[in-house]
Design an enzyme around this catalytic site. Sequence first.
Site, mmCIF file in Angstrom:
data_model
loop_
_atom_site.group_PDB
_atom_site.id
_atom_site.type_symbol
_atom_site.label_atom_id
_atom_site.label_comp_id
_atom_site.label_asym_id
_atom_site.label_seq_id
_atom_site.Cartn_x
_atom_site.Cartn_y
_atom_site.Cartn_z
ATOM 1 N N GLU A 176 3.736 -5.582 8.599
ATOM 2 C CA GLU A 176 4.055 -4.210 8.180
ATOM 3 C C GLU A 176 5.237 -3.667 8.994
ATOM 4 O O GLU A 176 6.147 -3.039 8.458
ATOM 5 C CB GLU A 176 2.815 -3.328 8.380
ATOM 6 C CG GLU A 176 3.004 -1.904 7.897
ATOM 7 C CD GLU A 176 1.811 -1.025 8.250
ATOM 8 O OE1 GLU A 176 0.653 -1.471 8.160
ATOM 9 O OE2 GLU A 176 2.050 0.144 8.634
ATOM 10 N N HIS A 230 3.922 -7.901 13.593
ATOM 11 C CA HIS A 230 3.043 -7.485 12.489
ATOM 12 C C HIS A 230 3.878 -7.346 11.217
ATOM 13 O O HIS A 230 4.923 -6.693 11.219
ATOM 14 C CB HIS A 230 2.359 -6.152 12.835
ATOM 15 C CG HIS A 230 1.229 -5.826 11.901
ATOM 16 N ND1 HIS A 230 1.441 -5.391 10.622
ATOM 17 C CD2 HIS A 230 -0.116 -5.916 12.049
ATOM 18 C CE1 HIS A 230 0.263 -5.216 10.027
ATOM 19 N NE2 HIS A 230 -0.697 -5.527 10.880
ATOM 20 N N SER A 237 -9.908 -5.050 5.932
ATOM 21 C CA SER A 237 -9.754 -6.246 5.102
ATOM 22 C C SER A 237 -11.004 -7.123 5.117
ATOM 23 O O SER A 237 -10.941 -8.297 4.778
ATOM 24 C CB SER A 237 -8.523 -7.033 5.573
ATOM 25 O OG SER A 237 -8.535 -7.148 6.973
ATOM 26 N N THR A 282 0.529 1.937 10.374
ATOM 27 C CA THR A 282 -0.599 2.686 9.783
ATOM 28 C C THR A 282 -1.954 2.500 10.463
ATOM 29 O O THR A 282 -2.811 3.357 10.341
ATOM 30 C CB THR A 282 -0.779 2.277 8.313
ATOM 31 O OG1 THR A 282 -0.858 0.853 8.260
ATOM 32 C CG2 THR A 282 0.354 2.771 7.446
ATOM 33 N N CYS A 311 0.846 -1.198 0.000
ATOM 34 C CA CYS A 311 0.000 0.000 0.000
ATOM 35 C C CYS A 311 0.884 1.252 0.000
ATOM 36 O O CYS A 311 1.927 1.291 0.664
ATOM 37 C CB CYS A 311 -0.904 -0.018 1.230
ATOM 38 S SG CYS A 311 -1.838 1.502 1.396
ATOM 39 N N CYS A 369 -2.706 5.858 8.755
ATOM 40 C CA CYS A 369 -3.215 6.237 7.434
ATOM 41 C C CYS A 369 -4.589 6.904 7.560
ATOM 42 O O CYS A 369 -5.318 6.669 8.521
ATOM 43 C CB CYS A 369 -3.246 5.039 6.490
ATOM 44 S SG CYS A 369 -4.668 3.984 6.677
ATOM 45 N N SER A 387 -6.397 -9.164 12.262
ATOM 46 C CA SER A 387 -6.244 -7.842 11.646
ATOM 47 C C SER A 387 -6.063 -6.770 12.720
ATOM 48 O O SER A 387 -6.920 -6.599 13.594
ATOM 49 C CB SER A 387 -7.483 -7.550 10.792
ATOM 50 O OG SER A 387 -7.707 -6.176 10.705
HETATM 51 S S1 SF4 Z 1 -5.377 0.378 6.190
HETATM 52 FE FE1 SF4 Z 1 -4.348 2.180 5.318
HETATM 53 S S2 SF4 Z 1 -2.228 1.565 5.124
HETATM 54 FE FE2 SF4 Z 1 -3.375 -0.316 5.400
HETATM 55 S S3 SF4 Z 1 -3.791 -1.015 3.336
HETATM 56 FE FE3 SF4 Z 1 -5.535 0.248 3.947
HETATM 57 S S4 SF4 Z 1 -5.063 2.339 3.208
HETATM 58 FE FE4 SF4 Z 1 -3.174 1.132 3.178
#
Ligand code: SF4
Length: 282
Positions: free
Chosen positions: A122, A120, A266, A165, A92, A193, A221
């Site tokens: 990320e 995690h 998600s 994020t 992303c 984000c 998640s």
């Molecule tokens: S939650 Fe935010 S950082 Fe994560 S994939 Fe979605 S837009 Fe991108």
Amino acid sequence: MAQSAGFCYGVKRAVETTKKIKLENTSKKVWVLGELIHNSQVIKELEGLGIQTVDELPENENGICIVRSHGMPPQKIKEMTDKGFEVVDLTCLDVKKVQQKAVQLAQENFLVLILGKPEHPEVVAIKANAQLYSDKVFVIPDLEVLKGLTDEIKSHNRVGIVIQTTQKLDFLQDVIRYLIPLSSELKVFNTICKSTSKRQQEAIELAKNSDLMIVVGSKKSANTTHLAEILSGITNTIHIETQDDLINYKDIIEKSQEIGITAGASTPENVIKNVINQIEKY
Ligand code: SF4
């Protein structure tokens, strides 16, 4: 229902592009290293289309390898290329920004603090990127760990922060409050984000007028779990993965007058719809 419940743009892009790649490359194998997104229904759907999720890069294989929305350590991406896979990077763009900010802090000789859970994916990728430039990179999952680093922080003039994020703003605020008396130069990038902030804000507003909030999404998640944590401080909140889990909460649902629903980034639309249908039956 909260307006921004369900797929964010980063997840939508990752899922749609992966399906498109398979459709356009029927003769090639398509692999995803680690789960593309944290949702088992989506992973199953991808498997049904011939897109395989694997924990390790397969040996003596070929085809297209997808870098998932959470990003990956640069060493892993290089390994994919070295083994002969075609790499498609679907990290992303907001996650990429965090990686870049962490690298910037490392290059500018800041002690780098990454707020988030060490396991995690990320966070693993952000840390690996920053560590290419500095060995002073630490992951901070909670205030206790931060306090344990007090001496290290005091010995460093410059301290920089990025945050995973989908973390909570409260956590960032608590960390800053703790660090201000300790460090003479503090550089903070609020890398939560926009999609996450908006989702959390809308859900909070909805929760204020609901006697029950239902959060739909995977327990793996981070953003879904954080939503449930935040909302449980406002009203009665339950976190479910699919409509099948609702049976455990039938009584409380029947007794509630105003039920608010939100879902993680998600969570597919059909899963949310099935939950709503089941609640209506109750
Ligand atoms: S939650 Fe935010 S950082 Fe994560 S994939 Fe979605 S837009 Fe991108």
